[in-house]
Enzyme design. Structure first.
Site, short mmCIF file in Angstrom:
data_model
loop_
_atom_site.label_atom_id
_atom_site.label_comp_id
_atom_site.label_asym_id
_atom_site.label_seq_id
_atom_site.Cartn_x
_atom_site.Cartn_y
_atom_site.Cartn_z
CG HIS A 34 -47.37 55.05 -26.36
ND1 HIS A 34 -46.73 56.34 -27.37
CD2 HIS A 34 -47.38 53.86 -27.36
CE1 HIS A 34 -47.45 55.87 -28.60
NE2 HIS A 34 -48.17 54.15 -28.56
N GLY A 36 -46.16 59.08 -27.55
CA GLY A 36 -47.07 59.50 -29.14
C GLY A 36 -48.47 59.89 -28.75
CG HIS A 37 -51.26 57.06 -27.23
ND1 HIS A 37 -50.81 55.76 -26.52
CD2 HIS A 37 -52.04 56.42 -28.00
CE1 HIS A 37 -51.41 55.14 -28.19
NE2 HIS A 37 -52.22 55.05 -28.17
CE LYS A 149 -45.65 52.99 -35.07
NZ LYS A 149 -46.88 51.90 -34.60
NE ARG A 187 -51.06 45.49 -32.74
CZ ARG A 187 -51.90 46.18 -32.81
NH1 ARG A 187 -51.48 47.69 -33.55
NH2 ARG A 187 -53.24 45.80 -33.01
P1 AMP Z 1 -53.08 54.15 -31.11
O1 AMP Z 1 -53.52 53.55 -29.34
O2 AMP Z 1 -52.20 52.86 -31.50
O3 AMP Z 1 -54.12 53.40 -32.16
O4 AMP Z 1 -52.86 54.91 -31.84
C1 AMP Z 1 -53.44 56.43 -31.08
C2 AMP Z 1 -53.30 57.50 -32.26
O5 AMP Z 1 -51.75 57.19 -31.51
C3 AMP Z 1 -53.06 57.50 -33.06
O6 AMP Z 1 -53.54 58.42 -34.01
C4 AMP Z 1 -51.38 56.85 -33.69
O7 AMP Z 1 -50.85 56.94 -35.11
C5 AMP Z 1 -50.66 57.59 -32.32
N1 AMP Z 1 -49.95 57.49 -32.21
C6 AMP Z 1 -49.46 55.99 -32.23
N2 AMP Z 1 -48.05 55.59 -31.83
C7 AMP Z 1 -46.98 56.89 -32.18
C8 AMP Z 1 -46.14 57.05 -32.08
N3 AMP Z 1 -44.75 56.22 -32.04
N4 AMP Z 1 -46.25 58.43 -32.40
C9 AMP Z 1 -46.98 59.28 -32.78
N5 AMP Z 1 -48.23 59.24 -33.15
C10 AMP Z 1 -48.60 58.06 -32.86
#
Ligand code: AMP
Length: 280
Positions: A34, A36-37, A149, A187
């Protein structure tokens, strides 16, 4: 963009690149990208010559009753999005490649991992630090970008890097939110339309806390009670924790002071959501 699946092949590439003096920026993820990534990928691009995004749903950071099997996946879409961000390598290893049967080592950070998410997800951070340590050794980044996050995760990784003398700059990236304030998360795709509305209680709690701090409230217990009440007044939620902690030590605070982090984990239906903000 090249897709690499094998850790040894990833390291060969990293060795070639670092031999020229170029800097690798690493963004560890579990995929289902998304905004964020994608913002983390852009930050890596700014700070490094080559960007590696790892995509690995790390089995050892999930508890036995958690959502490992159901975790959302869309590899083709993730490839398109990463490529559009100019990512050089998508490193997507198989679980057997990362954890051959003979594996006997874990990386464990104590203290910082016992409260907050560590309290309700025993062993979770051992899984995180172990996989991130392996990714650092395989990918050889000069910088690595993590989202705020997962604030506790970021604190734990900074501690690990200091303790193990890794020459890697850890960059924390601000939380990216939907237009209505919900923190983006892979999620969120589990939520029904009703639950999606309910999930906004986390952001409302953050705004409420900010407002109360501006009004001069310093009593942490009072503020936690107010937020608990606000969130409980929604149906279909279960609070895992609501905590006011010091941003560095993650120790609970009785009196709010500069550097206070509001951190929350709330289950909306069966979906566990986290959010946080520095409220003063
Ligand atoms: P994940 O794929 O959920 O393990 O997240 C991978 C990376 O993206 C981790 O460093 C998370 O903290 C970051 N991340 C996930 N969601 C967000 C968000 N909404 N804003 C900023 N970083 C995010």
């Amino acid at each position: 963009m090249e897709i690499i699946r094998n850790p040894a092949a990833m390291t060969s590439w990293a060795n070639r690149v670092t031999a020229t003096g170029a800097a690798i920026g690493l963004v560890p993820t579990m995929g289902y990208f998304h905004e964020g990534h994608l913002s983390l990928m852009r930050a890596a691009r700014k700070g490094a010559d080559h960007v590696v995004v790892s995509l690995f749903v790390n089995p050892i950071q999930f508890g036995p009753n958690e959502d490992l099997a159901a975790y959302p996946r869309d590899f083709a879409r993730d490839c398109r999005l990463a490529e559009a961000e100019g990512v050089d390598i998508l490193f997507a290893p198989e679980a057997a490649g990362m954890y051959p049967e003979a594996t006997k080592t874990k990386v464990v950070v104590s203290g910082l991992t016992s409260g907050l998410c560590g309290g309700s997800r025993p062993g979770h951070f051992d899984g995180v630090t172990t996989v991130v340590a392996k990714l650092f050794n395989v990918v050889k980044p000069r910088i690595a970008i993590f989202g705020q996050k997962d604030f506790q995760q970021l604190a734990v990784i900074r501690q690990m890097v200091r303790d193990l003398n890794w020459d890697i700059e850890i960059v924390g990236h601000p939380i990216v939110r939907e237009a209505d304030g919900l923190a983006m998360s892979s999620r969120n795709s589990y939520l029904s339309a009703d639950q999606r509305r309910t999930a906004l209680c986390l952001y409302r709690a953050i705004r409420h806390a900010g407002e109360r701090v501006r009004q001069g409230v310093v009593d942490a217990e009072l503020l936690v009670a107010e937020i608990t009440e606000m969130i409980h007044s929604q149906g279909g939620v279960e609070i895992d924790y609501i905590a006011l902690v010091d941003r560095d030590s993650l120790e609970p605070l009785g009196v709010l002071r500069p550097g206070t982090l509001l951190a929350m984990a709330v289950k909306v239906g069966r979906t566990r959501l986290i959010d946080n903000d520095l409220i003063c």
